[in-house]
Design a protein around this motif. Structure first.
Motif, PDB file in Angstrom:
ATOM      1  N   GLY A 127    -107.036  27.575  36.546  1.00 36.63           N
ATOM      2  CA  GLY A 127    -106.983  26.829  35.293  1.00 36.63           C
ATOM      3  C   GLY A 127    -106.046  27.421  34.264  1.00 36.63           C
ATOM      4  N   ILE A 128    -105.129  28.277  34.686  1.00 38.42           N
ATOM      5  CA  ILE A 128    -104.150  28.848  33.766  1.00 38.42           C
ATOM      6  C   ILE A 128    -102.756  28.634  34.329  1.00 38.42           C
ATOM      7  CG2 ILE A 128    -105.734  30.619  32.905  1.00 38.42           C
ATOM      8  CD1 ILE A 128    -104.302  32.630  34.674  1.00 38.42           C
ATOM      9  N   SER A 129    -101.764  28.735  33.447  1.00 41.62           N
ATOM     10  CA  SER A 129    -100.377  28.573  33.862  1.00 41.62           C
ATOM     11  C   SER A 129     -99.826  29.921  34.325  1.00 41.62           C
ATOM     12  CB  SER A 129     -99.541  28.032  32.691  1.00 41.62           C
ATOM     13  OG  SER A 129     -98.168  28.077  32.989  1.00 41.62           O
ATOM     14  N   PHE A 130     -99.539  30.037  35.612  1.00 44.99           N
ATOM     15  CA  PHE A 130     -99.014  31.301  36.119  1.00 44.99           C
ATOM     16  C   PHE A 130     -97.619  31.626  35.576  1.00 44.99           C
ATOM     17  CE2 PHE A 130    -102.412  30.838  39.269  1.00 44.99           C
ATOM     18  CZ  PHE A 130    -102.881  32.132  39.304  1.00 44.99           C
ATOM     19  N   PRO A 131     -96.723  30.640  35.345  1.00 43.97           N
ATOM     20  CA  PRO A 131     -95.446  30.988  34.701  1.00 43.97           C
ATOM     21  C   PRO A 131     -95.635  31.592  33.313  1.00 43.97           C
ATOM     22  CG  PRO A 131     -95.297  28.843  35.746  1.00 43.97           C
ATOM     23  CD  PRO A 131     -96.727  29.235  35.831  1.00 43.97           C
ATOM     24  N   GLU A 132     -96.545  31.014  32.507  1.00 45.64           N
ATOM     25  CA  GLU A 132     -96.810  31.568  31.183  1.00 45.64           C
ATOM     26  C   GLU A 132     -97.453  32.945  31.283  1.00 45.64           C
ATOM     27  OE1 GLU A 132     -99.033  28.867  28.808  1.00 45.64           O
ATOM     28  OE2 GLU A 132     -97.440  27.358  28.700  1.00 45.64           O
ATOM     29  N   LEU A 133     -98.313  33.130  32.280  1.00 48.03           N
ATOM     30  CA  LEU A 133     -98.936  34.435  32.489  1.00 48.03           C
ATOM     31  C   LEU A 133     -97.883  35.484  32.854  1.00 48.03           C
ATOM     32  CD1 LEU A 133    -101.646  35.917  32.560  1.00 48.03           C
ATOM     33  CD2 LEU A 133    -101.812  35.336  34.993  1.00 48.03           C
ATOM     34  N   ALA A 134     -96.904  35.102  33.663  1.00 44.79           N
ATOM     35  CA  ALA A 134     -95.821  36.019  34.020  1.00 44.79           C
ATOM     36  C   ALA A 134     -95.005  36.407  32.792  1.00 44.79           C
ATOM     37  CB  ALA A 134     -94.917  35.370  35.075  1.00 44.79           C
ATOM     38  N   ILE A 135     -94.769  35.440  31.902  1.00 39.78           N
ATOM     39  CA  ILE A 135     -94.054  35.726  30.652  1.00 39.78           C
ATOM     40  C   ILE A 135     -94.851  36.700  29.796  1.00 39.78           C
ATOM     41  CG2 ILE A 135     -93.220  34.694  28.502  1.00 39.78           C
ATOM     42  CD1 ILE A 135     -92.726  32.107  30.147  1.00 39.78           C
ATOM     43  N   SER A 136     -96.157  36.479  29.722  1.00 39.10           N
ATOM     44  CA  SER A 136     -97.028  37.360  28.958  1.00 39.10           C
ATOM     45  C   SER A 136     -96.984  38.785  29.493  1.00 39.10           C
ATOM     46  CB  SER A 136     -98.471  36.830  28.995  1.00 39.10           C
ATOM     47  OG  SER A 136     -99.361  37.716  28.356  1.00 39.10           O
ATOM     48  N   ILE A 137     -96.998  38.938  30.813  1.00 37.05           N
ATOM     49  CA  ILE A 137     -96.956  40.260  31.437  1.00 37.05           C
ATOM     50  C   ILE A 137     -95.671  40.999  31.064  1.00 37.05           C
ATOM     51  CG2 ILE A 137     -96.760  41.447  33.664  1.00 37.05           C
ATOM     52  CD1 ILE A 137     -98.622  39.269  34.810  1.00 37.05           C
ATOM     53  N   ILE A 138     -94.543  40.289  31.102  1.00 42.87           N
ATOM     54  CA  ILE A 138     -93.254  40.919  30.783  1.00 42.87           C
ATOM     55  C   ILE A 138     -93.215  41.351  29.322  1.00 42.87           C
ATOM     56  CG2 ILE A 138     -90.780  40.480  30.538  1.00 42.87           C
ATOM     57  CD1 ILE A 138     -90.947  38.737  33.035  1.00 42.87           C
ATOM     58  N   VAL A 139     -93.699  40.496  28.428  1.00 41.51           N
ATOM     59  CA  VAL A 139     -93.685  40.833  26.996  1.00 41.51           C
ATOM     60  C   VAL A 139     -94.553  42.058  26.721  1.00 41.51           C
ATOM     61  CG1 VAL A 139     -94.378  40.039  24.698  1.00 41.51           C
ATOM     62  CG2 VAL A 139     -93.159  38.494  26.231  1.00 41.51           C
ATOM     63  N   ILE A 140     -95.776  42.049  27.220  1.00 40.15           N
ATOM     64  CA  ILE A 140     -96.678  43.182  26.985  1.00 40.15           C
ATOM     65  C   ILE A 140     -96.125  44.457  27.621  1.00 40.15           C
ATOM     66  CG2 ILE A 140     -98.987  44.088  27.444  1.00 40.15           C
ATOM     67  CD1 ILE A 140     -98.915  41.886  25.330  1.00 40.15           C
ATOM     68  N   ASN A 141     -95.526  44.320  28.783  1.00 39.93           N
ATOM     69  CA  ASN A 141     -94.963  45.481  29.487  1.00 39.93           C
ATOM     70  C   ASN A 141     -93.803  46.106  28.722  1.00 39.93           C
ATOM     71  OD1 ASN A 141     -95.058  47.135  31.897  1.00 39.93           O
ATOM     72  ND2 ASN A 141     -93.093  46.235  32.447  1.00 39.93           N
ATOM     73  N   SER A 142     -93.105  45.299  27.940  1.00 35.72           N
ATOM     74  CA  SER A 142     -91.909  45.783  27.239  1.00 35.72           C
ATOM     75  C   SER A 142     -92.214  46.416  25.882  1.00 35.72           C
ATOM     76  CB  SER A 142     -90.927  44.624  27.033  1.00 35.72           C
ATOM     77  OG  SER A 142     -91.464  43.677  26.117  1.00 35.72           O
ATOM     78  N   LEU A 143     -93.410  46.180  25.333  1.00 33.47           N
ATOM     79  CA  LEU A 143     -93.685  46.579  23.953  1.00 33.47           C
ATOM     80  C   LEU A 143     -93.585  48.085  23.745  1.00 33.47           C
ATOM     81  CD1 LEU A 143     -96.694  44.235  23.060  1.00 33.47           C
ATOM     82  CD2 LEU A 143     -94.292  43.984  22.416  1.00 33.47           C
ATOM     83  N   GLY A 144     -94.171  48.857  24.656  1.00 32.78           N
ATOM     84  CA  GLY A 144     -94.190  50.301  24.477  1.00 32.78           C
ATOM     85  C   GLY A 144     -92.809  50.921  24.464  1.00 32.78           C
ATOM     86  N   VAL A 145     -92.015  50.590  25.462  1.00 33.81           N
ATOM     87  CA  VAL A 145     -90.695  51.209  25.576  1.00 33.81           C
ATOM     88  C   VAL A 145     -89.758  50.725  24.476  1.00 33.81           C
ATOM     89  CG1 VAL A 145     -89.754  49.484  27.182  1.00 33.81           C
ATOM     90  CG2 VAL A 145     -88.907  51.827  27.250  1.00 33.81           C
ATOM     91  N   ILE A 146     -89.901  49.472  24.043  1.00 35.53           N
ATOM     92  CA  ILE A 146     -89.045  48.951  22.977  1.00 35.53           C
ATOM     93  C   ILE A 146     -89.380  49.609  21.640  1.00 35.53           C
ATOM     94  CG2 ILE A 146     -88.595  46.900  21.573  1.00 35.53           C
ATOM     95  CD1 ILE A 146     -88.750  45.282  24.158  1.00 35.53           C
ATOM     96  N   SER A 147     -90.674  49.669  21.306  1.00 32.80           N
ATOM     97  CA  SER A 147     -91.071  50.291  20.040  1.00 32.80           C
ATOM     98  C   SER A 147     -90.699  51.773  20.024  1.00 32.80           C
ATOM     99  CB  SER A 147     -92.577  50.122  19.808  1.00 32.80           C
ATOM    100  OG  SER A 147     -93.325  50.711  20.861  1.00 32.80           O
ATOM    101  N   GLU A 148     -90.872  52.451  21.148  1.00 31.96           N
ATOM    102  CA  GLU A 148     -90.532  53.875  21.233  1.00 31.96           C
ATOM    103  C   GLU A 148     -89.037  54.094  21.039  1.00 31.96           C
ATOM    104  OE1 GLU A 148     -90.638  57.516  24.513  1.00 31.96           O
ATOM    105  OE2 GLU A 148     -91.736  55.658  24.895  1.00 31.96           O
ATOM    106  N   THR A 149     -88.221  53.249  21.675  1.00 34.19           N
ATOM    107  CA  THR A 149     -86.766  53.391  21.554  1.00 34.19           C
ATOM    108  C   THR A 149     -86.296  53.112  20.139  1.00 34.19           C
ATOM    109  OG1 THR A 149     -86.544  52.647  23.858  1.00 34.19           O
ATOM    110  CG2 THR A 149     -84.560  52.650  22.507  1.00 34.19           C
ATOM    111  N   SER A 150     -86.812  52.052  19.530  1.00 36.08           N
ATOM    112  CA  SER A 150     -86.386  51.692  18.173  1.00 36.08           C
ATOM    113  C   SER A 150     -86.792  52.760  17.167  1.00 36.08           C
ATOM    114  CB  SER A 150     -86.969  50.336  17.778  1.00 36.08           C
ATOM    115  OG  SER A 150     -88.385  50.358  17.817  1.00 36.08           O
ATOM    116  N   VAL A 151     -87.995  53.323  17.324  1.00 39.87           N
ATOM    117  CA  VAL A 151     -88.433  54.390  16.420  1.00 39.87           C
ATOM    118  C   VAL A 151     -87.556  55.629  16.586  1.00 39.87           C
ATOM    119  CG1 VAL A 151     -90.301  56.038  15.963  1.00 39.87           C
ATOM    120  CG2 VAL A 151     -90.827  53.617  16.204  1.00 39.87           C
TER     121      VAL A 151
END
Length: 252
Positions: free
Chosen positions: A119-143
């Protein structure tokens, strides 16, 4: 598991002192945010909107609770938001095109007794996984880049905006190497079991490149790496623009 967690807490407090409590509090908020994201998605909330809200919370906690300098925190936060938007613009059409979301053939045995009507959209779930996966390394690099640039500006207040922009690339290039290696090692460590399975089944090279699970991991790693690379010019530009505006105000 409990003893390992207690060891982590003790070592963190020994190294960070009282600031370790702030780090633990921020870590707790992020863990709760991720759990809330999973629960909300499972309950039928819009995946992209929910992911956007949770990503915003994670960035606020990761940056503003761990950075003492307000200017550094503001610049890093703006950079991270811009990168997340760019990642979304790249990921949404790409996930639709490659069709690498969902389960692979390797999951067949485990899922045989279960219904796949989640009952969920797997393409949207894949997008969510990529976004969440990127947050740590992006925030760390920018800081890291913003902190380095602000320190350079404080030590050399006579630098021109153009020199600050060039120094941003110099600082960023040093950080990129470690961050891209981190993403690369994370990719291999998370796919080790899959590679062993593929090797034992005798997959051809063309089959490996077209395997859904492999492609999904490669996409995640490449998109996160692109986000990290773009952090360098965007952070440098934001600091450059701030310095340029300061120069213009001084001239007036």
């Amino acid at each position: 598991m409990l003893y390992l967690f207690l060891t982590f807490v003790v070592l963190l407090l020994l190294v960070s002192g009282t600031r370790g409590f702030t780090l633990l509090f921020g870590l707790g908020i992020n863990v709760i945010s991720i759990l809330a994201l999973l629960i909300l998605i499972a309950d039928g909330f819009n995946i992209l909107i929910t992911t956007g809200i949770v990503a915003l919370i994670i960035l606020v906690v990761a940056i503003f609770m761990n950075v003492d300098n307000p200017q550094t925190a503001n610049t890093a936060f703006k950079t991270s938001l811009i990168i997340v938007v760019i990642i979304l613009l790249i990921t949404i059409p790409l996930e639709t095109w490659v069709n690498a979301q969902g389960m692979g053939a390797e999951n067949q045995d485990e899922l045989e007794a279960f219904s796949l009507a989640a009952g969920i959209s797997f393409p949207e779930l894949a997008i969510s996984i990529i976004v969440i996966n990127s947050l740590g390394v992006i925030s760390e690099t920018s800081v890291a880049i913003t902190s380095g640039l602000n320190e350079i500006v404080d030590n050399k207040p006579t630098l021109t905006p153009r020199e600050i922009f060039n120094d941003g690339f110099s600082v960023g290039n040093k950080i990129l190497n470690t961050q891209t290696n981190t993403l690369l090692f994370n990719f291999f460590s998370s796919t080790f079991p899959l590679f062993f399975l593929i090797h034992s089944l005798g997959y051809k090279f063309s089959e490996i490149l077209n395997d859904k699970l492999i492609v999904a991991q490669i996409l995640t790693t490449l998109i996160c790496t692109i986000g990290v690379i773009l952090t360098v010019p965007i952070t440098s530009y934001l600091v450059y623009r701030k310095a340029n505006n300061k120069v213009k105000k001084t001239e007036k």
